[in-house]
Enzyme design. Sequence first.
Site, PDB file in Angstrom:
ATOM      1  N   CYS A   2      11.497  10.154  -2.542  1.00 12.40           N
ATOM      2  CA  CYS A   2      10.556  10.719  -3.167  1.00 12.40           C
ATOM      3  C   CYS A   2      10.178   9.811  -4.143  1.00 12.40           C
ATOM      4  O   CYS A   2      10.751   9.681  -4.468  1.00 12.40           O
ATOM      5  CB  CYS A   2      10.740  12.220  -3.362  1.00 12.40           C
ATOM      6  SG  CYS A   2      11.729  13.441  -1.834  1.00 12.40           S
ATOM      7  N   ARG A  28       5.973   6.421  -1.606  1.00 10.40           N
ATOM      8  CA  ARG A  28       7.604   6.467  -1.174  1.00 10.40           C
ATOM      9  C   ARG A  28       7.460   7.864  -0.603  1.00 10.40           C
ATOM     10  O   ARG A  28       8.462   8.288  -0.204  1.00 10.40           O
ATOM     11  CB  ARG A  28       7.843   6.421  -2.686  1.00 10.40           C
ATOM     12  CG  ARG A  28       8.288   5.697  -3.562  1.00 10.40           C
ATOM     13  CD  ARG A  28       8.592   5.772  -5.528  1.00 10.40           C
ATOM     14  NE  ARG A  28       9.858   6.190  -4.753  1.00 10.40           N
ATOM     15  CZ  ARG A  28      11.114   5.566  -4.873  1.00 10.40           C
ATOM     16  NH1 ARG A  28      11.154   4.565  -5.286  1.00 10.40           N
ATOM     17  NH2 ARG A  28      11.737   5.645  -4.856  1.00 10.40           N
ATOM     18  N   TRP A  75       8.973  13.180   0.523  1.00 10.17           N
ATOM     19  CA  TRP A  75       9.272  12.873   1.294  1.00 10.17           C
ATOM     20  C   TRP A  75      10.534  13.928   1.893  1.00 10.17           C
ATOM     21  O   TRP A  75      11.730  13.970   1.844  1.00 10.17           O
ATOM     22  CB  TRP A  75       9.619  10.795   1.982  1.00 10.17           C
ATOM     23  CG  TRP A  75      10.126  10.936   2.995  1.00 10.17           C
ATOM     24  CD1 TRP A  75      11.150  10.493   3.334  1.00 10.17           C
ATOM     25  CD2 TRP A  75       9.435  10.374   4.069  1.00 10.17           C
ATOM     26  NE1 TRP A  75      11.237   9.652   5.152  1.00 10.17           N
ATOM     27  CE2 TRP A  75      10.135   9.414   5.325  1.00 10.17           C
ATOM     28  CE3 TRP A  75       8.010   9.882   3.900  1.00 10.17           C
ATOM     29  CZ2 TRP A  75       9.487   8.797   6.532  1.00 10.17           C
ATOM     30  CZ3 TRP A  75       7.937   9.285   5.046  1.00 10.17           C
ATOM     31  CH2 TRP A  75       7.868   8.917   6.072  1.00 10.17           C
ATOM     32  N   ASN A 101      14.682  13.616  -6.777  1.00  9.74           N
ATOM     33  CA  ASN A 101      14.472  12.462  -5.980  1.00  9.74           C
ATOM     34  C   ASN A 101      15.814  11.908  -5.614  1.00  9.74           C
ATOM     35  O   ASN A 101      16.715  11.920  -6.613  1.00  9.74           O
ATOM     36  CB  ASN A 101      13.114  11.134  -6.335  1.00  9.74           C
ATOM     37  CG  ASN A 101      13.781  10.788  -5.383  1.00  9.74           C
ATOM     38  OD1 ASN A 101      14.358   9.955  -4.319  1.00  9.74           O
ATOM     39  ND2 ASN A 101      13.888   9.013  -5.686  1.00  9.74           N
ATOM     40  N   GLY A 102      16.334  12.199  -4.392  1.00 10.10           N
ATOM     41  CA  GLY A 102      17.625  12.185  -3.941  1.00 10.10           C
ATOM     42  C   GLY A 102      18.104  13.832  -3.095  1.00 10.10           C
ATOM     43  O   GLY A 102      17.059  14.234  -3.001  1.00 10.10           O
ATOM     44  N   GLU A 481      18.783  -8.087  17.387  1.00 12.27           N
ATOM     45  CA  GLU A 481      17.800  -7.427  16.588  1.00 12.27           C
ATOM     46  C   GLU A 481      17.471  -8.738  15.351  1.00 12.27           C
ATOM     47  O   GLU A 481      16.122  -9.169  15.271  1.00 12.27           O
ATOM     48  CB  GLU A 481      18.565  -6.861  16.457  1.00 12.27           C
ATOM     49  CG  GLU A 481      17.509  -5.865  14.496  1.00 12.27           C
ATOM     50  CD  GLU A 481      16.408  -5.324  14.732  1.00 12.27           C
ATOM     51  OE1 GLU A 481      16.076  -5.193  15.969  1.00 12.27           O
ATOM     52  OE2 GLU A 481      15.343  -5.199  13.913  1.00 12.27           O
ATOM     53  N   LYS A 485      13.310  -9.876  14.973  1.00  8.27           N
ATOM     54  CA  LYS A 485      12.600  -9.891  13.595  1.00  8.27           C
ATOM     55  C   LYS A 485      11.930 -11.525  13.558  1.00  8.27           C
ATOM     56  O   LYS A 485      10.809 -11.684  13.398  1.00  8.27           O
ATOM     57  CB  LYS A 485      13.559 -10.085  12.446  1.00  8.27           C
ATOM     58  CG  LYS A 485      13.923  -9.167  12.107  1.00  8.27           C
ATOM     59  CD  LYS A 485      13.638  -7.478  11.783  1.00  8.27           C
ATOM     60  CE  LYS A 485      12.555  -7.221  12.834  1.00  8.27           C
ATOM     61  NZ  LYS A 485      13.351  -6.187  13.210  1.00  8.27           N
ATOM     62  N   GLU A 488       8.561 -11.590  15.605  1.00 14.33           N
ATOM     63  CA  GLU A 488       7.879 -10.534  15.832  1.00 14.33           C
ATOM     64  C   GLU A 488       6.973 -10.816  13.534  1.00 14.33           C
ATOM     65  O   GLU A 488       5.857 -11.285  14.366  1.00 14.33           O
ATOM     66  CB  GLU A 488       7.750  -9.154  15.562  1.00 14.33           C
ATOM     67  CG  GLU A 488       8.958  -8.983  14.733  1.00 14.33           C
ATOM     68  CD  GLU A 488       9.449  -6.926  14.762  1.00 14.33           C
ATOM     69  OE1 GLU A 488       8.529  -6.751  15.149  1.00 14.33           O
ATOM     70  OE2 GLU A 488      10.430  -7.383  14.086  1.00 14.33           O
ATOM     71  N   HIS A 504      24.840 -19.213  32.849  1.00 12.98           N
ATOM     72  CA  HIS A 504      23.612 -18.177  33.623  1.00 12.98           C
ATOM     73  C   HIS A 504      22.321 -19.095  33.550  1.00 12.98           C
ATOM     74  O   HIS A 504      21.611 -17.970  34.837  1.00 12.98           O
ATOM     75  CB  HIS A 504      23.610 -16.659  34.126  1.00 12.98           C
ATOM     76  CG  HIS A 504      26.097 -16.586  34.508  1.00 12.98           C
ATOM     77  ND1 HIS A 504      26.771 -17.019  35.520  1.00 12.98           N
ATOM     78  CD2 HIS A 504      26.707 -16.455  33.268  1.00 12.98           C
ATOM     79  CE1 HIS A 504      27.447 -16.868  35.306  1.00 12.98           C
ATOM     80  NE2 HIS A 504      27.931 -16.536  34.743  1.00 12.98           N
ATOM     81  N   LYS A 604       2.715  -0.522  13.237  1.00 14.11           N
ATOM     82  CA  LYS A 604       4.198   0.048  12.633  1.00 14.11           C
ATOM     83  C   LYS A 604       4.884   0.874  13.674  1.00 14.11           C
ATOM     84  O   LYS A 604       5.418   1.184  14.178  1.00 14.11           O
ATOM     85  CB  LYS A 604       3.674   0.275  11.060  1.00 14.11           C
ATOM     86  CG  LYS A 604       5.431   1.239  11.186  1.00 14.11           C
ATOM     87  CD  LYS A 604       5.909  -0.061  10.897  1.00 14.11           C
ATOM     88  CE  LYS A 604       7.216   0.981  10.175  1.00 14.11           C
ATOM     89  NZ  LYS A 604       8.986  -0.403   9.679  1.00 14.11           N
TER      90      LYS A 604
HETATM   91  C1  G6P Z   1       6.801  -0.876  17.243  1.00 13.44           C
HETATM   92  C2  G6P Z   1       7.191  -0.935  15.297  1.00 13.44           C
HETATM   93  C3  G6P Z   1       9.002  -1.853  15.640  1.00 13.44           C
HETATM   94  C4  G6P Z   1       9.646   0.087  16.253  1.00 13.44           C
HETATM   95  C5  G6P Z   1       9.408   0.369  17.461  1.00 13.44           C
HETATM   96  C6  G6P Z   1       9.964   1.569  17.637  1.00 13.44           C
HETATM   97  O1  G6P Z   1       6.744  -2.013  18.362  1.00 13.44           O
HETATM   98  O2  G6P Z   1       6.633  -1.984  15.278  1.00 13.44           O
HETATM   99  O3  G6P Z   1       8.809  -2.045  14.395  1.00 13.44           O
HETATM  100  O4  G6P Z   1      10.962  -0.536  15.874  1.00 13.44           O
HETATM  101  O5  G6P Z   1       7.803   0.508  17.642  1.00 13.44           O
HETATM  102  O6  G6P Z   1       9.392   2.610  16.811  1.00 13.44           O
HETATM  103  P1  G6P Z   1      10.148   3.597  16.150  1.00 13.44           P
HETATM  104  O7  G6P Z   1       9.052   4.160  15.130  1.00 13.44           O
HETATM  105  O8  G6P Z   1      10.211   4.638  17.714  1.00 13.44           O
HETATM  106  O9  G6P Z   1      11.292   3.346  16.037  1.00 13.44           O
END
Ligand code: G6P
Length: 609
Positions: A2, A28, A75, A101-102, A481, A485, A488, A504, A604
Amino acid sequence: MCGIFGCVLKQGKAAPLIHAALKRLEYRGYDSVGEITIYDGKLHMKKDQGKIDEVHKIHDLDDLPGSIGFGHTRWATHGAPLQINAHPHIDCKGEIAVIHNGIIENFAELKKELEKNGHNFKSKTDTEIIPHLIEEIWDKNPSLNLIEAVHQAVKRLDGSYAIAVFSTKEPDKIICARNESPLIIGVGEDGIYFASDIPAFLPLTNKAVIIENGELVIISEKGYEIRKIADFKLVTREPKIIDWNPEMAKKEGYPHFMLKEIYEQPERLRDSLRLQEHYLDLLATFLDRGTEIFLVAAGTSYHACLAASYIFSKLAFLTSYPIIASEFISQQGKSIGINSTILVVSQSGETSDTLAAVEYARQKAATILALTNVINSTLTRISRVYIDQLSGPEIGVAATKTFTSQVSILTQLAIRLAKKRGKVSQDEMDLLAEKIEDIPNAVEKIINTKAEKVKQIAKKYKDSKTFFFLGRGISTATAYEGRLKLMEIAYIPSIAFPAGESKHGPISLVEPGFPVVFVCPMDGTHKTIIGNIMEMKARGASIITIIEEGDEEIKQLADDYIEVPKGFPEVLSPIPFIIPLQLLAYYIAVERNLDPDKPRNLAKSVTVK
Ligand code: G6P
């Protein structure tokens, strides 16, 4: 996560300043907002659920009297985002107000004790115990002053907090205290400010005093006084001059949100260790009862699920199937029924494919469990039980801090499950509990000591046309993962697969100088992965490895290596090992003059199928 802000002004109204500062803190948290001032011996408060602009439209957040006050943008962690749970919270008599906050870990015990003594709670938050605790201490000992009462109260709090407290009985001061949540004082010509971060008060002053863990601050028109919570000793600390421009300020001095969020991980991981036990237990009970377990997610959250499938199997001897959300209905649809348990992982709680899978499984009477970062998201509303991943809002499109928090929480879930199923010895359990507590420090160390080296490696490989990312066992999830990164944000077509699959097909792509990133913890896969490194080396590949400190064997084979602290159990390895890969993707994107925060064509939260 928060945001808090407050001020004691020499003259003028505090409310418009609080409102403006909360707007700067909105990243935040933004599910509810509240402000409070003291004027004419009374508290004046406005709070409601919703974004700041929405709440302002209804309540006019600039319209509160008085030159002393504070505000909070929330939040949700404990308690849904409702007006009643919005901060500030006040005591029974309406004399003491608190923002926080915490996470207060021992709030349940304290609440029970305070309720027994007649205190009346209105919200479901952990924070509300603080004003009541101060009231209780003060009622029992009326000769105390506000500082002493707050000091005694914070000594009883476990967990993380940056709090601010004031009382109509001593209306000229605000007391703040910090343990693990950020708190900064701003020293201005017209007054003293405090906030969760510097940008909140930067338009008012550029003189900042960073408050450290275990410190209490008394703020009044005269200035600020810092004391140690442990022994009340005075601390002398002069303000620092901050020379950020407004764009840097939004990112707290970092050039991009993604880097800021990478650096935030130690703090967020510490938060991830403060889960409410009963929710973890409940989730573990449902998973234990399930006959078939599916882990459903998209993107980075899917990689967390992939890691979790190894962890559930290794610790709790539980078979689970990680499934990409968009494939779930076609792949598993017909077989889903009352005996199916679906653990859904979604940072946003709004990903369309994920929600479609949940809706389908719900109709088939499956049990829906969820892990998400957004309380009150659609996912939390349609799941049977959910747990909050406590990462705070993530602004960078590429998920970083939300991945490591998800893995931390899924590991804790596996530990609970293992306990329930009697699959892990007490010694093993103790070791895991100890090591998981160490993870935030390890991540901190990697970020602080390896970023420069990763930057150099990024410079070296920035023009490569393709990368391989390889791991074995649980490190396969880390490799996937790491590859996501890079792809993307740096737009480099990259391939990840379990290293055993090289022969393979993929190895046919390898030619001299082809970069291959190996994720190599010293677990059961170590010997075999050396074989895979040799295969690639023999074909002239450039070998980049993420290894544990002191892994001389692989160091000798690598063209470039990044070390992470050693000695973490295999199931915890995705967290430290992903950090160099997040940094690698970030620095390669920067080297290629790309904006890592705004990758083209990506969003996002993907709310279309
Ligand atoms: C989008 C975002 C990713 C995220 C994915 C799943 O592709 O760019 O960063 O991992 O959605 O989103 P979620 O909110 O379901 O984890």
